[in-house]
Design a protein around this motif. Sequence first.
Motif, PDB file in Angstrom:
ATOM      1  N   TYR A  50       0.789  -1.142  -0.182  1.00  0.00           N
ATOM      2  CA  TYR A  50       0.072  -0.048   0.059  1.00  0.00           C
ATOM      3  C   TYR A  50       1.053   1.196  -0.080  1.00  0.00           C
ATOM      4  O   TYR A  50       0.553   2.192  -0.529  1.00  0.00           O
ATOM      5  N   VAL A  51       1.996   1.461   0.644  1.00  0.00           N
ATOM      6  CA  VAL A  51       2.554   2.528   1.082  1.00  0.00           C
ATOM      7  C   VAL A  51       4.005   2.340   0.456  1.00  0.00           C
ATOM      8  O   VAL A  51       4.847   3.187   0.830  1.00  0.00           O
ATOM      9  N   GLY A  52       4.409   1.378  -0.162  1.00  0.00           N
ATOM     10  CA  GLY A  52       5.788   1.222  -0.906  1.00  0.00           C
ATOM     11  C   GLY A  52       6.646   1.309   0.260  1.00  0.00           C
ATOM     12  O   GLY A  52       6.747   0.699   1.352  1.00  0.00           O
ATOM     13  N   LEU A  53       7.898   2.191   0.029  1.00  0.00           N
ATOM     14  CA  LEU A  53       9.060   2.250   1.127  1.00  0.00           C
ATOM     15  C   LEU A  53       8.835   2.481   2.317  1.00  0.00           C
ATOM     16  O   LEU A  53       9.377   2.464   3.033  1.00  0.00           O
ATOM     17  N   TYR A  54       7.508   3.358   2.461  1.00  0.00           N
ATOM     18  CA  TYR A  54       7.243   3.899   3.950  1.00  0.00           C
ATOM     19  C   TYR A  54       6.778   2.900   4.794  1.00  0.00           C
ATOM     20  O   TYR A  54       6.809   2.983   6.006  1.00  0.00           O
ATOM     21  N   ALA A  55       6.630   1.558   4.176  1.00  0.00           N
ATOM     22  CA  ALA A  55       6.440   0.456   4.839  1.00  0.00           C
ATOM     23  C   ALA A  55       7.303   0.369   6.008  1.00  0.00           C
ATOM     24  O   ALA A  55       7.047  -0.380   7.082  1.00  0.00           O
TER      25      ALA A  55
END
Lengths: 288, 227, 288
Positions: free
Chosen positions: C56-61
Amino acid sequence: MDYIIHILIIISIFVPLALSLDLLVGRTGILSITHAGMYGLGAYTTAILTKTYGVSFLTSVAVGILVTVCASYMLSKVLSRLKGDYYTLGSFGANIILFSLFMNLTPLTGGPMGIFNIPQAVIFGIPVTSTLAFLLVSLVFMCLVIIFMQMITTSRFGLIIQAIRDDTLATEVFGYNVKDFKTVAFVISASIASIAGSLYSTYISFIDPSSFTLNESIFMLTMIIIGGFASKRGAIFGAVFVILLPELLRFVGLPDSIAAQLRVAIYGAILMYLMYKKPTGVFGNYTP
Amino acid sequence: MKTYNINHHFGGIQALNDVSIFCEEGKITGLIGPNGSGKSTLVNVLTNVLHRMHGKVENGKHFARTFQDAKLWSNLTVLESFLMAQKSESWLYSIFHFSSLEEIKSAKEIIERIELTHHTNTKVRNLSYGQRKLVEIGRALSVTNSQILYLDEPFAGLSDISTPLVKDLILEEKKKGKVVLIIEHDMNIIRTLCDYVYVLDAGKVIAEGTPDECLNNKEVKEAYLGL
Amino acid sequence: MEYFLQIAVDTIVLASLYTLIGTGFSLRYSIVKYLDIGFAVYMTLGAYAYFVFSKYVGLYAFLYSILFSAVVAYICERFYFAKLEDRKSSSMIMMIASLGFMTLVQAVIAMIFTSNVQGLRTDISVYNVFGIAITDVKVISILCAFIFVVLLNLILKRTKFGSHIRAINDNKSLAETTGIPVKKISLIIASISAGVATLAGILYGMDTSVDPLMGMSLLLSGVTASIIIDIQDAKKVYIGAIILAIIQNTVVWFLGGEWKDAIVFLLLIVILLLRPEGLLGKKLIRTV
């Protein structure tokens, strides 16, 4: 009916496992998570000897005991250098090493595929063909172990190991060689597990490393935590409870892979619950 | 029992400094001194709790001891504790050893002496503090063939009823000709029980003599008050 | 020559991971003084959380997973483990409870995500530097470990918070009476160590793969790394981690990856045999 006999056989193999683990953990106070490994040593020894070398069942059991005695003796000596919590961590490691050996020494142990077509037992010339006959054999084994446990726990030895658990220093000061007693308890516990392993491999006629993982050791620990430490009744109860639980799950009709993990999850939850509410377990005589 | 120049250190701290004492048979020797003076350390060295680093001990082999913080086997019964203390044995022997009637009788005799007969089969963890101290002493008395009895603050925390009982027990052992060494803080007890006293301070013997001699000694008084 | 450099780089990466794990674990240990197997949970949990969040949030994961673990750790500590500790439960009870926790979470993860090995990232960019394959993950791993060790050292030595931690490590009850908010710090450290575990788990997962059992084996390696030299000193853990990683990689290179876990333990046992007093920091050994 066959199903019931199967359950009874499994119970009669696991009760000795629980009793022997309790001797080590509940009575001597040694939190060792290697039991599945010792169980595995017996299982693999019997499997290899009876299948590849045509050795008789009883002889393979004897050799299995020998192998386990050596392994557990060395292991005990090594682990005894670790103090307190690190002993348990080291025992994890030992189990992992044993598992690695089962998994990777493929020419000997069949690797991840394991060993199959393990021949049926021939005891004193009589082939054990039917499951009913095997049940007889395993019940005899279980009874012998129960009698042995009774003897050991009421003897001075049983008292001394509990004293070691309660206050090691005092026991040492009163002249007892604590190191020796601990090693002996470890070896006896491992040997009984080994015989159980031999029986298991002959019964199921197929073994693979997955029966001897760290998780399996934890599962065995669950048996005596539920039943309670330092209690023969507890060990028997714990073994029966923990064997019957997944059978109940089976009736609920979940897919096998989920059911297997659910069983493990429930054991984890039970451990957490017991430590919170009743660390003594159902019949325990000693609170960890 | 005699010791010569017992030295012991923990890391950089010299806990015992050339401690030489002599304890006569059939006499009660007291070991006193302010906290941290090395009394328990000395007894620990003499009873192999600590590894003896330096010095000699004569006739120190057959001993029995109590611990200041009653190190009992909490899940064993009083009877079982005494049976275990009687004699040590090898693992092999112990597997086939089931307590004989004689052994049980001897243990019960000691239970009677400490007046805990109705608690013969009670697990130690279910006893009160005072009762545990009595069991601690009884366990030391159970050791057959012991020539030396080390008592580490046996009277601490005892009720008024139990104190004379313990006094009698100690005097009985003295009559049997044992070497008795008591560590104590209670000066009245030292005065009434001990035949000879050693005073330790900061690991050194600063005085020895009869209780009165020691308690009137200027250096001893300074050691106790100074800290 | 290229092979050698490649191994060297990979070894440093592995060592970095082990350092994170070893120091994160010992941070937790210094507060609770029992072997919290739960640490392994957060490595696995964190890695799988990343698996989910990254969709869902790419690298912010990264951030979300670490927060997620920190929150879970806080809740578990506050509502379960701390309660057990309040009761002055023995370290055996605590260890068994954490064992149950790990078993439970591991099984639940296996039920949801299956036991199969999975990759965490598909878009890995590989840079070719002097003929060695370096991924961004590898670089981040090395950086993270370095930063964490430096940061930890600074915090422990220069801040009030750090001095509180050291006080609790030395003598918990004394720290309590001196007015140090032990409970609060305990909760904070639980969250922090869970976060570090998550970071290590994600980095490992990106470099290699994830599976429900990864936590346990990583934990064992990390703890071994810290035991080898001195668990107290984060800098020394780094050295221990490097030694461990070198040996491990060398063996894997020659014998194959299946022996990875076993080697770690063999090494631990060898070290303990050679130096029975251990190269172990005093604070962490409790006499039996």
